[in-house]
Design an enzyme around this catalytic site. Sequence first.
Site, PDB file in Angstrom:
ATOM      1  N   ASN A  13      38.019  32.924  39.409  1.00 31.36           N
ATOM      2  CA  ASN A  13      37.592  34.309  39.542  1.00 31.36           C
ATOM      3  C   ASN A  13      37.491  34.578  41.045  1.00 31.36           C
ATOM      4  O   ASN A  13      36.672  33.965  41.730  1.00 31.36           O
ATOM      5  CB  ASN A  13      36.231  34.454  38.872  1.00 31.36           C
ATOM      6  CG  ASN A  13      35.886  35.841  38.414  1.00 31.36           C
ATOM      7  OD1 ASN A  13      34.743  36.082  38.021  1.00 31.36           O
ATOM      8  ND2 ASN A  13      36.798  36.779  38.431  1.00 31.36           N
ATOM      9  N   ASN A  65      34.109  46.300  41.293  1.00 28.25           N
ATOM     10  CA  ASN A  65      35.207  45.842  40.465  1.00 28.25           C
ATOM     11  C   ASN A  65      36.532  46.087  41.181  1.00 28.25           C
ATOM     12  O   ASN A  65      36.598  46.839  42.164  1.00 28.25           O
ATOM     13  CB  ASN A  65      35.202  46.577  39.122  1.00 28.25           C
ATOM     14  CG  ASN A  65      34.007  46.215  38.265  1.00 28.25           C
ATOM     15  OD1 ASN A  65      33.671  45.042  38.123  1.00 28.25           O
ATOM     16  ND2 ASN A  65      33.350  47.223  37.690  1.00 28.25           N
ATOM     17  N   CYS A  74      27.588  40.171  38.963  1.00 25.23           N
ATOM     18  CA  CYS A  74      28.740  39.287  38.816  1.00 25.23           C
ATOM     19  C   CYS A  74      28.268  37.864  39.100  1.00 25.23           C
ATOM     20  O   CYS A  74      27.825  37.562  40.210  1.00 25.23           O
ATOM     21  CB  CYS A  74      29.851  39.691  39.785  1.00 25.23           C
ATOM     22  SG  CYS A  74      31.301  38.625  39.707  1.00 25.23           S
ATOM     23  N   GLY A  75      28.347  36.997  38.084  1.00 23.38           N
ATOM     24  CA  GLY A  75      27.829  35.641  38.228  1.00 23.38           C
ATOM     25  C   GLY A  75      28.648  34.779  39.165  1.00 23.38           C
ATOM     26  O   GLY A  75      28.113  34.143  40.087  1.00 23.38           O
ATOM     27  N   ASN A  76      29.975  34.747  38.967  1.00 19.73           N
ATOM     28  CA  ASN A  76      30.824  33.983  39.869  1.00 19.73           C
ATOM     29  C   ASN A  76      30.802  34.582  41.271  1.00 19.73           C
ATOM     30  O   ASN A  76      30.801  33.862  42.276  1.00 19.73           O
ATOM     31  CB  ASN A  76      32.261  33.945  39.337  1.00 19.73           C
ATOM     32  CG  ASN A  76      32.407  33.086  38.100  1.00 19.73           C
ATOM     33  OD1 ASN A  76      31.657  32.134  37.894  1.00 19.73           O
ATOM     34  ND2 ASN A  76      33.379  33.414  37.261  1.00 19.73           N
ATOM     35  N   GLU A 188      37.864  41.491  31.378  1.00 19.32           N
ATOM     36  CA  GLU A 188      36.850  42.116  32.226  1.00 19.32           C
ATOM     37  C   GLU A 188      37.121  43.600  32.420  1.00 19.32           C
ATOM     38  O   GLU A 188      38.217  43.993  32.830  1.00 19.32           O
ATOM     39  CB  GLU A 188      36.785  41.435  33.593  1.00 19.32           C
ATOM     40  CG  GLU A 188      36.060  40.105  33.582  1.00 19.32           C
ATOM     41  CD  GLU A 188      35.554  39.699  34.953  1.00 19.32           C
ATOM     42  OE1 GLU A 188      34.878  40.527  35.610  1.00 19.32           O
ATOM     43  OE2 GLU A 188      35.836  38.568  35.371  1.00 19.32           O
ATOM     44  N   ARG A 189      36.110  44.407  32.141  1.00 19.24           N
ATOM     45  CA  ARG A 189      36.217  45.826  32.436  1.00 19.24           C
ATOM     46  C   ARG A 189      36.254  45.990  33.964  1.00 19.24           C
ATOM     47  O   ARG A 189      35.701  45.176  34.709  1.00 19.24           O
ATOM     48  CB  ARG A 189      35.032  46.600  31.847  1.00 19.24           C
ATOM     49  CG  ARG A 189      33.700  46.279  32.506  1.00 19.24           C
ATOM     50  CD  ARG A 189      32.600  47.197  32.034  1.00 19.24           C
ATOM     51  NE  ARG A 189      31.358  46.945  32.778  1.00 19.24           N
ATOM     52  CZ  ARG A 189      30.267  47.675  32.666  1.00 19.24           C
ATOM     53  NH1 ARG A 189      30.236  48.701  31.844  1.00 19.24           N
ATOM     54  NH2 ARG A 189      29.192  47.376  33.372  1.00 19.24           N
ATOM     55  N   CYS A 198      34.596  34.223  33.987  1.00 14.53           N
ATOM     56  CA  CYS A 198      33.581  35.268  34.155  1.00 14.53           C
ATOM     57  C   CYS A 198      32.214  34.623  33.999  1.00 14.53           C
ATOM     58  O   CYS A 198      31.876  34.130  32.923  1.00 14.53           O
ATOM     59  CB  CYS A 198      33.772  36.380  33.129  1.00 14.53           C
ATOM     60  SG  CYS A 198      32.476  37.645  33.188  1.00 14.53           S
ATOM     61  N   GLY A 199      31.419  34.613  35.071  1.00  9.03           N
ATOM     62  CA  GLY A 199      30.142  33.901  35.060  1.00  9.03           C
ATOM     63  C   GLY A 199      29.113  34.476  34.106  1.00  9.03           C
ATOM     64  O   GLY A 199      28.502  33.744  33.315  1.00  9.03           O
ATOM     65  N   THR A 200      28.900  35.796  34.169  1.00  9.08           N
ATOM     66  CA  THR A 200      27.933  36.389  33.233  1.00  9.08           C
ATOM     67  C   THR A 200      28.469  36.326  31.815  1.00  9.08           C
ATOM     68  O   THR A 200      27.699  36.289  30.853  1.00  9.08           O
ATOM     69  CB  THR A 200      27.611  37.845  33.613  1.00  9.08           C
ATOM     70  OG1 THR A 200      28.830  38.604  33.699  1.00  9.08           O
ATOM     71  CG2 THR A 200      26.867  37.913  34.948  1.00  9.08           C
TER      72      THR A 200
END
Length: 261
Positions: A13, A65, A74-76, A188-189, A198-200
């Site tokens: 990511n 985004n 965003c986790g990552n 991912e939107r 995607c982290g989250t």
Amino acid sequence: MIISFVKYQGTGNDFVVIDNRDSSFPIKDHALIAQICHRNYGIGADGFIAIESDTTSDFFMRYFNANGHEGSLCGNGSRCAIHYANSLGLTQKHVVFCAADGLHQAKFVGEEIALSLHDVSNWEIRDKDLFIDTGSPHHIAFVDDVAAVNVATSGAAIAHGAPYHADGTNVNFVEVIAADGLYVRTFERGVEAETLSCGTGVTAAAIGGHLSKRINAEKINVQTKGGVLTVSFSATSDKYESVVLQGPAIPVVSGKWEITI
């Protein structure tokens, strides 16, 4: 105007990260941010991150985004922002920073970063699927063979269909591969495509796996197309506490971008 940037990736990511503590970057220019993220006409990334000053923490992470619009947590990206902020001397081993959903703590664990997310106490059952917000909204669909899923087509249909519509949601297709293991692919939107991780999303998938009793472990290894992340939590009768997402944050390339304002 010339801006310096570092491009990072966290399990594939990828993000363009800049130091905007002087507020010199035109942060409201969504078309410019979208161009920077474009893989043919720009640097190319799943998202754009600006490190800004914050009076209550080490720094503020402003995340966009790939379409140029400001996003949710965003986790990552958070782990990449932490690594970059540390290179600027803004943090130590233990980190406190602010994101779109408020304050977060994190720490360096060897070569990885462990990010604490907020408690999760609200979720919805959508037919056989789940909806869980882990700082960003996530639809969780469990499948028997995640490799066989057409994520682009199926993900897009769910992301902007009922009940999500215009606001959209991220969509995660999840396969249980071990007693403490999942394989997750995410639409991912804002990117409007599958990303390598995607982290989250993997956090929501891990909680969803436990919530639906498909998995009993409270520390789960999650395989994505871009690598492995670890999600841990403490489950009570009505919420998930001490939620931690751990994984790498790797600088790929640094450079300068010339823009005309």
